[in-house]
Design a protein around this motif. Structure first.
Motif, PDB file in Angstrom:
ATOM      1  N   THR A 123     -73.852 -46.510 -37.641  1.00 51.81           N
ATOM      2  CA  THR A 123     -74.215 -45.759 -38.849  1.00 51.81           C
ATOM      3  C   THR A 123     -75.692 -45.907 -39.203  1.00 51.81           C
ATOM      4  N   ARG A 124     -76.344 -46.934 -38.682  1.00 48.32           N
ATOM      5  CA  ARG A 124     -77.766 -47.121 -38.958  1.00 48.32           C
ATOM      6  C   ARG A 124     -78.625 -46.178 -38.124  1.00 48.32           C
ATOM      7  N   SER A 154     -75.576 -51.420 -43.520  1.00 43.64           N
ATOM      8  CA  SER A 154     -75.536 -51.245 -44.972  1.00 43.64           C
ATOM      9  C   SER A 154     -74.101 -50.995 -45.418  1.00 43.64           C
ATOM     10  N   GLU A 156     -70.515 -49.730 -46.311  1.00 46.14           N
ATOM     11  CA  GLU A 156     -69.635 -48.921 -45.471  1.00 46.14           C
ATOM     12  C   GLU A 156     -69.688 -47.454 -45.864  1.00 46.14           C
ATOM     13  N   HIS A 157     -69.906 -46.589 -44.874  1.00 46.83           N
ATOM     14  CA  HIS A 157     -69.975 -45.163 -45.116  1.00 46.83           C
ATOM     15  C   HIS A 157     -68.579 -44.547 -45.071  1.00 46.83           C
ATOM     16  N   ASP A 158     -68.347 -43.557 -45.920  1.00 50.24           N
ATOM     17  CA  ASP A 158     -67.088 -42.830 -45.903  1.00 50.24           C
ATOM     18  C   ASP A 158     -66.989 -42.045 -44.595  1.00 50.24           C
ATOM     19  N   GLU A 161     -67.950 -38.406 -44.692  1.00 46.99           N
ATOM     20  CA  GLU A 161     -69.396 -38.202 -44.762  1.00 46.99           C
ATOM     21  C   GLU A 161     -70.016 -38.343 -43.377  1.00 46.99           C
ATOM     22  N   VAL A 162     -69.538 -39.323 -42.628  1.00 44.69           N
ATOM     23  CA  VAL A 162     -70.042 -39.509 -41.265  1.00 44.69           C
ATOM     24  C   VAL A 162     -69.644 -38.324 -40.390  1.00 44.69           C
TER      25      VAL A 162
END
Length: 225
Positions: A123-124, A154, A156-158, A161-162
């Motif tokens: 995700t980064r 960072s 946790e991304h949904d 959204e990803v």
């Protein structure tokens, strides 16, 4: 999905395949540089994985993006190879590919005979996944995406959204995993296999009745693994 115990036909602690194994299935583990492919293959392989890692040099720093990889000292220059026996007749071979763009032609050749690919993403550095997925799409190789959770990532991304950020099709599986953990990595691999089975079942339905039509190698065995 687990490895079969060593039998009398595999005296070296599972190094050799049982004599009953008749079908081999090839799956690629792909992703950008330093996303955890070598770790993933090592976590799942029932044998000591084959690795082609070399120490990174200062010269390589000029062409490889080392952002977010301060502790990385080696890199894969050919492939990672692991094996996972699913049952007495079926074995899964895992091929981990190099992540740098200069090796793209190499792992394009590795797609030959593969049923699909699992794309590891970070995700980064999501933007670095587009080139990888683009090559798979050009080659027509189906894939699932697994977000490898790094300790220093960072918040946790949904997943939705990803999915939107990666512009994935609704049917493309998107899961989380920890490439260091065998159980977590297994779940990611299962997501890919289930997707491949669904696609192949649909293709079989579409081609039902067509002369000479057959499923992909290993389809029926995968369904019962």
């Amino acid at each position: 999905m687990g490895s079969a115990p060593a039998s009398e036909d595999s005296p070296a602690g599972g190094v050799y395949l049982p004599s009953g194994v008749q079908t081999a299935v090839k799956v690629l583990i792909v992703g950008h540089f330093a996303v955890g492919k070598t770790t993933f293959v090592g976590a799942l392989s029932e044998i000591r994985p084959l690795r082609t890692e070399e120490v990174m040099t200062q010269a390589g720093a000029l062409v490889d993006d080392l952002a977010g990889t301060k502790d990385k000292t080696t890199t894969t220059v050919a492939l990672d190879f692991g094996r996972l026996t699913l049952n007495d007749s079926l074995v899964l071979y895992l091929f981990g590919t190099p992540g740098q763009q200069r090796f793209t032609e190499l792992w394009q050749d590795m797609t030959r005979g593969a049923l699909g690919a699992l794309v590891l993403a970070d995700t980064r550095r999501l933007g670095q996944s587009f080139d990888v997925m683009g090559v798979l799409e050009e080659l027509g190789l189906p894939y699932a995406v697994a977000l490898n959770d790094f300790d220093d990532a960072s918040a946790e991304h949904d997943l939705e959204e990803v999915r939107e950020a990666l512009d994935l099709l609704p049917e493309t599986p998107l899961v989380r995993c920890d490439a260091r953990d065998r159980i977590s990595s297994t779940h990611a691999l299962i997501a890919l296999v289930e997707y491949l089975l669904t696609r192949n079942a649909g293709s079989a339905d579409d081609s039902a009745g067509s002369p000479g039509s057959v499923g992909s190698p290993g389809d029926s065995e995968l369904e019962h693994a």
